[in-house]
Design a protein around this motif. Structure first.
Motif, PDB file in Angstrom:
ATOM      1  N   LEU A 761      66.830  61.412  86.362  1.00  0.00           N
ATOM      2  CA  LEU A 761      66.002  60.211  86.363  1.00  0.00           C
ATOM      3  C   LEU A 761      64.954  60.285  87.462  1.00  0.00           C
ATOM      4  O   LEU A 761      65.240  60.728  88.575  1.00  0.00           O
ATOM      5  N   PHE A 762      63.748  59.808  87.137  1.00  0.00           N
ATOM      6  CA  PHE A 762      62.652  59.759  88.091  1.00  0.00           C
ATOM      7  C   PHE A 762      62.112  58.330  88.153  1.00  0.00           C
ATOM      8  O   PHE A 762      62.173  57.592  87.163  1.00  0.00           O
ATOM      9  N   ALA A 763      61.563  57.959  89.312  1.00  0.00           N
ATOM     10  CA  ALA A 763      61.055  56.606  89.507  1.00  0.00           C
ATOM     11  C   ALA A 763      59.634  56.642  90.046  1.00  0.00           C
ATOM     12  O   ALA A 763      59.237  57.564  90.773  1.00  0.00           O
ATOM     13  N   SER A 764      58.867  55.618  89.679  1.00  0.00           N
ATOM     14  CA  SER A 764      57.478  55.506  90.144  1.00  0.00           C
ATOM     15  C   SER A 764      57.191  54.078  90.570  1.00  0.00           C
ATOM     16  O   SER A 764      57.633  53.123  89.928  1.00  0.00           O
ATOM     17  N   GLU A 765      56.445  53.927  91.652  1.00  0.00           N
ATOM     18  CA  GLU A 765      56.038  52.606  92.127  1.00  0.00           C
ATOM     19  C   GLU A 765      54.571  52.325  91.852  1.00  0.00           C
ATOM     20  O   GLU A 765      54.066  51.261  92.203  1.00  0.00           O
ATOM     21  N   ASP A 766      53.875  53.284  91.225  1.00  0.00           N
ATOM     22  CA  ASP A 766      52.442  53.120  91.016  1.00  0.00           C
ATOM     23  C   ASP A 766      52.066  53.372  89.554  1.00  0.00           C
ATOM     24  O   ASP A 766      51.091  54.053  89.259  1.00  0.00           O
ATOM     25  N   ALA A 767      52.872  52.825  88.658  1.00  0.00           N
ATOM     26  CA  ALA A 767      52.614  52.884  87.215  1.00  0.00           C
ATOM     27  C   ALA A 767      52.525  54.307  86.688  1.00  0.00           C
ATOM     28  O   ALA A 767      51.838  54.572  85.711  1.00  0.00           O
TER      29      ALA A 767
END
Length: 811
Positions: A761-767
């Motif tokens: 799993l990967f996450a992004s805070e900038d869309a």
């Protein structure tokens, strides 16, 4: 007393032909069928319509791995894991979009909690703790038999220090969690080898990336020389008695290594192999069995050279076992059509056929129709060379060297052993007299028989006495999809060969329950009624549960896609149009075919086969003659539908993806005949991939913004449009080149994205402009689905069960 086919047919009110077909396909006997409960009879009859599910399951997974040219990139998986490692090493410990990311977790072992040293700080493992998954290998520490290692098809290597009372993964950051075999060095039990990938044609998990080794029973590392295409599917590893030679059977041949560093591997046989064994007393002698060509070989010089054994003619996969009492005796379980046992008296140079009969003298179809998938044989009793155990769907014991086989397990009985046998391993102290303990690995996990001589010896089925399940947080269930109800907290999931399962938070991780059998698929939960759930059997056979998933389908009346059990004809039948989905009837759908419940209307379901089907009365009472009515609202486009999404707040906006990468959109999806337009096919900002579309996610508040994910070990597997498909932007430039299977947008903070890939799993805070790898929870496992329960994110993995994390506290 033997029960005739005619007697079984009469007692079950089915035809003689049906009885014969059930015996062949399930690898079972008339006696077992006679004891089969009515609901299990109906399920077994249904499976006759799908005779080769493991093959179909494998082909489905391969479709998602192919590049635009139709091939799977040979080094794709290994390179993707290298990219993950690089991303982790460059990033400081942090929280990204509310989930732990960066290098901090690299030295930790994330997994089921609570376990000593395994506690998760943010993610919560949901289980199942009581339902395992496909287990291809088991080894025990000779000095400490309570120390056991097991390898799973999608969840990596697991270890227990208390005989199976509690399991934990050895390392969530192994470069590959798809494990096909494990072997221990007979001269040094702290040295073990794990082969990755499954060579048995069912490549429905993930491809392998060579062999891993530990020399201290703690730290595992890849053997660099095996990280080549020749070692993508390692089916068996054998270590010589003195520990000097290692043999690896792979889908491209047999490889030998004799240097301590295992830096050099030489191909010594050029045939695809499924099995290789060293003589337990003589390191110069070894045998090998074909993966599918119906042949066996033997070596007399430590695996340097090989000769073809005589016997046969054979066909299919060949599994082998040395007799512990006399290694000159070698047994072969040969796939053929439904299984045959052969025996060698000269160390595997020549074989003669055994009778392979039931106790009543009838042919024993012990492998059923899938001996290429589940086929195991054991002859490890040091006091009796005629004691043989074989496993197909069920387990059988012979006391006369394979002439007669007696069933000792029953696939349909939950308190017996799970179906589909892959590994049989004796306790290190097994002596045939005071210790007769044997362990078994199958599609349900790990099981133990404390006394091989007496286990399963009831006078008639089901055979349950003497079996002990050792799952106990062996959390390797392979889910395809999931859904949950925010009010009740219940979660359902469709699992590979473990059916549709339900998790009730009031019961906990150790009490997941099956409410529909077979392979589970896509899922949905009615947001207005906590008692209504939808699940799926293969090829778009959608079923509905209306009691909170507390009971199983015992009458065969829960399919709303058109199938029903006809009690008059004692067989499965289909309703008339419009009360059926024709694509489901004709199998014009993916093995795991998409369907979605309209988030704005709990009465509307969209289901994808060759066409897109819609029902507007999903809750209509279901009878053998009517039920929910279906109509095609999108014609076929030459490729099967693989993804569907409906915009929240606007049911007219529907997006559809196909297995060849085509994406369509309509703005009047509730019309009788919606108008569809293909998007992204042309233009300066086109949607580039021409490979499997794995998913579509519509922005929670903007129906013109959609994220589309793709398979293949390629770049460009995540794209976004903000103008209803006119222009597209690649968001995957910083993600590993691996299949992306799911994407979730935070319901409130829509700039926060969560991406489920084949490698975690990967996450992004900038869309999506930048991504960070997570360091606990799902880690390196394939993430097949993501869904929300309010602001709790649930992560559905294909090999580690489910995880959740509460993201409601994000400002």
């Amino acid at each position: 007393m033997a029960i005739s086919t005619e007697e079984v047919a009469q007692s079950k009110n089915i035809s003689v032909a049906q009885v014969q077909s059930l015996c062949r396909s399930r690898g079972t006997t008339n006696e077992t069928l006679a004891a089969l409960p009515e609901a299990a009879v109906r399920r077994a009859l249904l499976r006759l319509d799908f005779p080769d599910l493991p093959t179909a399951r494998g082909l489905f997974r391969v479709k998602q791995e192919r590049s635009d040219d139709g091939n799977v990139r040979p080094h794709g998986l290994g390179e993707a894991y290298v990219q993950v490692e690089s991303l982790l090493s460059r990033e400081a410990p942090s929280m990204t979009a509310g989930v732990p990311t960066g290098l901090n977790g690299r030295t930790r072992r994330a997994g089921p909690a609570p376990t000593a040293g395994m506690q998760l700080s943010d993610w919560v493992w949901l289980g199942p703790g009581n339902i395992g998954g496909r287990t291809r290998g088991i080894v025990l520490d000779p000095a400490d038999p309570d120390s056991i290692w097991a390898v799973s098809a999608g969840g990596g290597v697991w270890h227990t220090e208390d005989g199976g009372a509690q399991w934990a993964p050895v390392d969530d950051f192994l470069e590959n969690l798809s494990c096909g075999c494990i072997a221990v060095d007979p001269s040094d039990a702290s040295t073990m080898y794990v082969g990755t990938g499954e060579a048995f044609h069912n490549i429905d998990a993930i491809r392998g990336n060579g062999i891993f080794r530990t020399t201290d029973a703690v730290a595992w590392a890849p053997i660099t020389a095996t990280q080549t295409p020749d070692f993508q599917f390692v089916s068996r590893i054998a270590v010589s008695r003195d520990g000097t030679v290692v043999l690896a059977a792979t889908s491209t041949g047999l490889f030998r290594s004799a240097d301590p560093a295992r830096a050099t591997w030489t191909r010594v046989l050029g045939h695809p192999l499924g099995d290789v064994r060293f003589d337990p007393l003589d390191s110069d002698k070894a045998v090998a069995g074909a993966l599918g060509a119906g042949a066996a070989w033997f070596s007399r010089d430590g695996g340097l050279t090989w000769d073809l054994a005589t016997g046969g003619p054979w066909s299919g996969r060949v599994e082998l076992a040395y007799a512990a009492k006399d290694p000159d005796i070698v047994y072969a379980s040969v796939q053929m059509s439904t299984g045959q046992i052969w025996r060698s008296q000269d160390g595997g140079a020549s074989y003669t056929r055994r009778k392979t009969l039931t106790p009543d003298g009838l042919p024993s179809d012990y492998l059923g129709g899938q001996g290429w998938y589940d086929n195991a044989i054991w002859a490890g009793d040091p006091t009796d060379a005629d004691l043989v155990v074989v496993g197909g769907i069920d387990l059988y014991r012979s006391t006369d060297g394979g002439d007669h086989l007696a069933e000792i397990s029953t696939w349909w009985e939950p308190t017996s052993v799970h179906a589909d046998q892959h590994a049989i391993v004796a306790h290190p102290s097994y002596d045939g007299v005071t210790n007769r303990t044997v362990f078994f690995g199958n599609d349900g996990g790990v099981f133990r028989a404390d006394d091989l001589a007496t286990v399963g010896t009831e006078p008639e089925p089901p055979f349950v006495n003497g079996w002990t399940e050792l799952v106990n947080d062996y959390g390797v269930t392979q889910f395809y999809a999931g859904a949950g109800h925010s009010g009740s907290g219940k979660i359902i999931g469709g699992a590979q060969d473990n059916g549709s399962l339900v998790f009730d938070p009031a019961l906990g991780t150790q009490d997941w329950r099956e409410f529909f059998g077979g392979d589970g698929g896509w899922c949905a939960s009615d947001p207005t009624d906590p008692d209504v759930f939808y699940g799926e059997y293969v090829f778009l056979n959608i079923h509905r549960n209306t009691d909170g998933a507390t009971t199983e389908d015992t009458q065969g009346d829960r399919y709303i896609s058109g199938q029903f059990f006809n009690f008059a004809t004692r067989d499965w039948a289909w309703k008339q149009v419009p009360f059926r989905i024709p694509d489901a009837k004709n199998e014009n759908a993916l093995f795991i075919a998409p369907f979605v419940l309209d988030p704005n209307d709990e009465n509307r379901i969209l289901a994808g086969g060759l066409s897109l089907w819609r029902t507007d009365n999903a809750k209509q009472p279901n009878t053998p003659v009517d039920g929910p009515a279906w109509r095609a609202i999108k014609p076929g486009a030459g490729a099967l539908i693989s993804a569907i999404a409906v915009a929240r707040g606007n049911s007219d906006v529907v997006w559809v993806g196909h297995e060849n990468g085509m994406v369509f959109r309509t703005a009047n999806g509730t019309a009788a005949t919606p108008a569809w337009a293909r998007v992204g096919a042309t233009g300066p900002s086109a949607l580039e991939p021409r490979r499997f579309c794995t998913g579509i996610t519509v922005h929670p508040t903007d129906p013109d913004t959609a994220y589309v994910t793709f398979g293949g070990y390629e770049r460009g597997n995540l794209w976004v449009t903000t103008d209803a498909g006119a222009a597209w932007t690649d968001l995957a430039t910083a993600l590993p080149r691996a299949p992306i299977r799911a994407l979730a947008v935070h319901p409130r903070r829509t700039d926060l994205l969560y991406c489920g890939t084949e490698v975690g799993l990967f996450a992004s805070e900038d869309a999506g402009a930048s991504w960070s790898p997570t360091n606990e929870g799902p880690t390196n496992c394939s993430v097949d689905d993501l869904f929300w329960m309010d602001e709790v994110l649930v992560c559905v993995t294909h090999g580690r069960g489910m995880f959740q994390i509460d993201l409601s506290t994000i400002p």
